[in-house]
Motif scaffolding. Structure first.
Motif, short mmCIF file in Angstrom:
data_model
loop_
_atom_site.label_atom_id
_atom_site.label_comp_id
_atom_site.label_asym_id
_atom_site.label_seq_id
_atom_site.Cartn_x
_atom_site.Cartn_y
_atom_site.Cartn_z
N ALA A 1 0.69 -1.26 -0.08
CA ALA A 1 0.15 -0.02 -0.07
C ALA A 1 0.73 1.21 -0.07
CB ALA A 1 -1.03 0.06 1.38
N GLN A 2 1.90 1.25 0.80
CA GLN A 2 2.80 2.38 0.97
C GLN A 2 3.48 2.63 -0.56
OE1 GLN A 2 2.87 4.72 3.16
NE2 GLN A 2 4.66 5.95 2.14
N ARG B 1 2.57 1.79 -3.70
CA ARG B 1 1.56 2.20 -4.31
C ARG B 1 1.41 3.95 -4.30
NH1 ARG B 1 -1.57 -0.28 -7.78
NH2 ARG B 1 -3.08 1.68 -7.65
N ALA B 2 1.22 4.09 -2.92
CA ALA B 2 1.06 5.58 -2.69
C ALA B 2 2.29 6.50 -3.19
CB ALA B 2 0.80 5.67 -1.24
N LYS B 3 3.44 5.82 -2.82
CA LYS B 3 4.58 6.72 -3.23
C LYS B 3 4.78 6.63 -4.67
CE LYS B 3 8.54 8.50 -1.66
NZ LYS B 3 8.58 9.66 -1.03
N LEU B 4 4.54 5.67 -5.54
CA LEU B 4 4.58 5.85 -6.76
C LEU B 4 3.59 6.58 -7.61
CD1 LEU B 4 5.05 1.70 -7.61
CD2 LEU B 4 6.62 3.59 -7.73
N LEU B 5 2.42 6.67 -6.84
CA LEU B 5 1.24 7.71 -7.38
C LEU B 5 1.54 9.13 -7.13
CD1 LEU B 5 -1.77 5.50 -6.72
CD2 LEU B 5 -0.96 6.08 -8.91
N SER B 6 2.64 9.41 -6.10
CA SER B 6 2.98 10.59 -5.64
C SER B 6 3.52 11.50 -6.66
CB SER B 6 3.61 10.68 -4.31
OG SER B 6 4.88 10.15 -4.63
N ASN B 7 3.42 12.98 -6.37
CA ASN B 7 4.48 13.67 -7.23
C ASN B 7 5.41 13.91 -6.86
OD1 ASN B 7 4.50 15.65 -9.38
ND2 ASN B 7 3.80 17.33 -8.25
N ASP B 8 6.33 13.19 -5.86
CA ASP B 8 7.51 13.46 -5.30
C ASP B 8 8.60 13.05 -6.08
OD1 ASP B 8 5.91 13.49 -2.99
OD2 ASP B 8 6.49 11.54 -2.13
#
Length: 249
Positions: A133-134, A136-143
Motif C-alpha cells: 500500500a505504501q 503504491r502511494a509513493k509511486l502515485l505521488s508527485n514526489d
C-alpha cells in the motif's frame, strides 16, 4: 604452412581468452533483468502512450510502432544481442478518452498509475518500503526521487515512458523520426506562459528542466541502456526547443 596455421590458431585462442571476460554490449539491460529487487520474470522495454487520435492518425501511428519494433530488432541483431529478444516488451497504451491531446504532464500522471499497478506485484520485498500500500502511494505521488524511492534504482521501464503526439507522427516524414520521453523524477509544475523559443518552462534558459525531451526513435535500445537509474536523466537531458519538427531536424 602448418606453422602459419598454428600461429593463426594460437592468435585466435589468445583473442578469445582476452575477450572472454568482457561484458557484452547493453550490459545495463542485463543488469536490469537480474535486478535483485524484482522477480525474475520482469521484462525490459519502454511503455509508449498514444496521444494523437482522429482522422488520418491510425496509419502513421501504426508506422511509428513498426519503427520502434524494427529498431529493437535491427539493434539487437547488429549488436549480436538476440538473447535479449525474449524479455523485451514494448507496452502500448491507447485510450482516446483520457489521452487525446494529452501533454507530458497528463502522460506522466497516467504512467505513474500504470507503474503503481504493474510494478508493485513485481517487487520481491515491498515491505522494504513499508508494504504494498505504501509502495503504491509513493509511486502515485508527485514526489521527486531520492535513494529510498521504490523506483529510483530500478530499470528505466518504470522510471521513463515514451509518448507519441502529432509532432512525432509528422516527424515520420522528416529525416529524424522522434518520440517524446518523459521522466517521473520531476515535480509537475504547469506554467501559464511558456518561454519564447521553447516547449514548456518558464525561462529562456537552455538547460531548464521541463520533465521531458525529444528522442530519436532509432535510439530506443541505446537510451534504455543509458537510463539505468532515475538519476541518469540529467546526463542526457536536452531541453526541447519549439518548432523542432518545422526546423527540418
Amino acid at each position: 604452412m602448418e606453422d602459419a596455421l598454428k600461429t593463426l590458431e594460437d592468435t585466435k585462442s589468445s583473442l578469445e581468452s582476452a575477450t572472454a571476460g568482457l561484458r557484452k554490449e547493453y550490459h545495463e539491460i542485463d543488469e536490469g533483468l537480474s535486478n535483485p529487487a524484482l522477480h525474475s520474470d520482469a521484462p525490459w522495454g519502454f511503455v509508449v502512450f498514444r496521444t494523437r487520435y482522429g482522422t488520418n492518425s491510425d496509419a502513421p501511428w501504426a508506422r511509428m510502432l513498426e519503427l520502434l519494433r524494427s529498431t529493437v530488432t535491427s539493434t539487437l541483431l547488429y549488436s549480436k544481442r538476440t538473447d535479449l529478444f525474449p524479455r523485451h516488451e514494448l507496452t502500448v497504451v491507447e485510450d482516446e478518452a483520457t489521452l487525446a491531446g494529452a501533454d507530458a504532464h497528463t502522460v506522466r500522471h497516467l504512467f505513474r498509475a500504470w507503474t503503481a499497478d504493474d510494478l508493485t506485484p513485481r517487487l520481491r520485498s515491498p515491505e522494504t518500503y513499508g508494504g504494498s500500500a505504501q509502495v503504491r502511494a509513493k509511486l502515485l505521488s508527485n514526489d521527486v526521487h531520492d535513494q529510498n524511492h521504490p523506483v529510483s534504482c530500478l530499470p528505466p521501464r518504470w522510471n521513463f515512458c515514451l509518448f507519441v503526439d502529432e509532432d512525432c507522427l509528422r516527424s515520420l516524414d522528416t529525416f529524424t523520426k522522434i518520440v517524446k520521453i518523459v521522466t517521473t523524477n520531476w515535480h509537475e509544475a504547469r506554467v501559464a506562459t511558456v518561454a519564447e523559443g521553447w516547449e514548456d518552462g518558464e525561462t529562456d534558459e537552455d538547460h531548464e528542466e521541463v520533465g521531458w525531451m525529444y528522442m530519436d526513435a532509432t535510439d530506443y535500445v541505446d537510451m534504455y541502456d543509458r537510463l539505468d537509474s532515475a538519476f541518469n536523466w540529467d546526463g542526457f537531458y536536452q531541453r526541447p526547443p519549439a518548432g523542432y519538427i518545422e526546423q527540418g531536424n
